[in-house]
Scaffold this active site. Structure first.
Site, PDB file in Angstrom:
ATOM      1  N   ARG A  51     -30.400  55.530 -30.278  1.00 34.07           N
ATOM      2  CA  ARG A  51     -30.781  55.992 -28.943  1.00 34.07           C
ATOM      3  C   ARG A  51     -32.210  56.528 -28.859  1.00 34.07           C
ATOM      4  O   ARG A  51     -32.954  56.173 -27.950  1.00 34.07           O
ATOM      5  CB  ARG A  51     -29.860  57.132 -28.473  1.00 34.07           C
ATOM      6  N   THR A  52     -32.554  57.410 -29.774  1.00 39.92           N
ATOM      7  CA  THR A  52     -33.849  58.082 -29.645  1.00 39.92           C
ATOM      8  C   THR A  52     -34.974  57.055 -29.743  1.00 39.92           C
ATOM      9  O   THR A  52     -35.878  57.017 -28.910  1.00 39.92           O
ATOM     10  CB  THR A  52     -33.992  59.164 -30.731  1.00 39.92           C
ATOM     11  N   LYS A  80     -43.766  53.389 -51.398  1.00 41.37           N
ATOM     12  CA  LYS A  80     -44.607  53.270 -52.607  1.00 41.37           C
ATOM     13  C   LYS A  80     -45.078  54.638 -53.078  1.00 41.37           C
ATOM     14  O   LYS A  80     -45.866  54.739 -54.018  1.00 41.37           O
ATOM     15  CB  LYS A  80     -45.847  52.422 -52.302  1.00 41.37           C
ATOM     16  N   ARG A 101     -39.412  60.800 -36.438  1.00 39.83           N
ATOM     17  CA  ARG A 101     -38.147  61.370 -36.945  1.00 39.83           C
ATOM     18  C   ARG A 101     -38.235  61.413 -38.463  1.00 39.83           C
ATOM     19  O   ARG A 101     -38.706  60.455 -39.087  1.00 39.83           O
ATOM     20  CB  ARG A 101     -36.950  60.536 -36.512  1.00 39.83           C
ATOM     21  N   HIS A 129     -34.301  69.021 -32.282  1.00 35.75           N
ATOM     22  CA  HIS A 129     -34.352  67.698 -31.634  1.00 35.75           C
ATOM     23  C   HIS A 129     -34.734  67.947 -30.162  1.00 35.75           C
ATOM     24  O   HIS A 129     -33.915  67.811 -29.255  1.00 35.75           O
ATOM     25  CB  HIS A 129     -32.987  67.020 -31.752  1.00 35.75           C
TER      26      HIS A 129
HETATM   27  N1   CP Z   1     -28.842  61.366 -30.118  1.00 33.94           N
HETATM   28  C1   CP Z   1     -29.511  60.766 -31.125  1.00 33.94           C
HETATM   29  O1   CP Z   1     -30.434  61.347 -31.689  1.00 33.94           O
HETATM   30  O2   CP Z   1     -29.072  59.512 -31.423  1.00 33.94           O
HETATM   31  P1   CP Z   1     -29.763  58.549 -32.491  1.00 33.94           P
HETATM   32  O3   CP Z   1     -29.583  59.178 -33.839  1.00 33.94           O
HETATM   33  O4   CP Z   1     -29.062  57.222 -32.338  1.00 33.94           O
HETATM   34  O5   CP Z   1     -31.218  58.473 -32.132  1.00 33.94           O
END
Ligand code: CP
Length: 303
Positions: A51-52, A80, A101, A129
């Site tokens: 999603r993110t 590496k 991320r 998040h």
């Molecule tokens: N909600 C969320 O962070 O989903 P993903 O890990 O799929 O990005």
């Protein structure tokens, strides 16, 4: 907010958060606004995401920007042995904004300090998040008509779940009451409870929620974060402790909405999906508008 990184939800004031929600509503009404012509955004995912990453990519495409990056760090020179510092130095020469991320708590703050361009934290370990929080707030506002004085139930992995940590901090602006429901080993960490104490915000801790769920305005379910456990047996003990089924919703409030950052494993039975109070898939859809608002605001292309 212009040209500033978003690493923790604490980086934005209450007024700035509300401004983002206003801009998100504008993008939901008019989703194709080509405001990022000539802008290049780097999307660096050192940890898996559906999603993110895809909602950020959709947001950038809808805004007319271009994307570089990777969805799997094994295809980058991190495999590496290149350091995060060197990676960020390089990528901030190539792009106007970085979305990152990373599995390590604190990696986003560190990277933002090394970057020449603003950096958006798309999740750092069990820490924060913040863009999920902005889409959660947008979803809560859309479904409740307010952010104020809500009774928020958080269920599941409150120890490792970064989304509940960020959401708790953001909601502290709006006088919530929290009910935390988790196995003993996955309780909300003390630092967040001390934060709520310092703000005079009420919270209650429970091991079960079947008998109390009638009081909830928002039921925020979370997945037990298997990837954060060093002992697999400990995960097995807690993975199915809290499962929401449709029959548990019979006496709940009309305004109740069930949120979940997703992905779901077992914690919401699929028989909940057709209940009008289930909102998690719409919540994920709201992520595009919230992320359009975050990007456009940080890059200063939207008043
Ligand atoms: N909600 C969320 O962070 O989903 P993903 O890990 O799929 O990005």
């Amino acid at each position: 907010m212009i040209n500033r990184s978003l690493v923790s939800i604490s980086d934005f004031s209450k007024e700035e958060i509300l401004k983002i929600l206003d801009v998100a509503a504008d993008f939901e009404a008019n989703p194709n606004q080509k405001l990022l012509d000539g802008k290049v955004i780097a999307s660096l995912f050192f940890e898996p995401s559906t999603r993110t990453r895809l909602s950020f990519e959709t947001a950038i495409q809808r805004l007319g920007g271009r994307i570089i990056g990777f969805s799997d760090s094994s295809s980058s020179s991190a495999s590496k042995g290149e350091t995060l510092k060197d990676t960020i130095r390089m990528v901030s020469n190539y792009s106007d904004l970085i979305v990152m991320r990373h599995p390590l708590e604190g990696a986003a703050r560190y990277a933002s300090e090394e970057s020449k361009v603003p950096l958006i934290n798309a999740g750092d370990g069990a820490n924060q998040h913040p863009t999920q929080t902005l889409l959660d707030l947008y979803s809560i506002y859309k479904t409740q008509g307010t952010l104020d004085n809500l009774n928020i139930f958080m269920v599941g992995d409150l120890k490792y779940g970064r989304t509940v940590h960020s959401l708790l901090i953001a909601m502290s602006h709006f006088n919530p009451t929290f009910n935390f429901i988790s196995p003993e080993s996955l309780k909300m960490p003390n630092e967040y409870k001390l934060f709520l104490d310092s703000k005079g915000i009420k919270y209650y801790e429970h091991l079960e929620f079947t008998d109390i769920v009638e009081a909830a305005d928002i039921l925020y379910m979370t997945r037990v974060q298997r990837e954060r456990f060093s002992d697999h047996l400990e995960y097995e003990k807690v993975k199915n402790v809290h499962v929401l089924r449709n029959d548990m919703l019979a006496n709940t409030k009309n305004n109740l909405r069930i949120l979940h950052p997703l992905p779901r494993v077992n914690e919401i039975h699929t028989d909940v999906d057709d209940n009008p109070k289930a909102y998690y898939f719409q919540q994920a859809a709201n992520g595009v508008f919230a992320r359009m608002a975050i990007i456009a605001t940080i890059l200063g292309v939207k008043k």
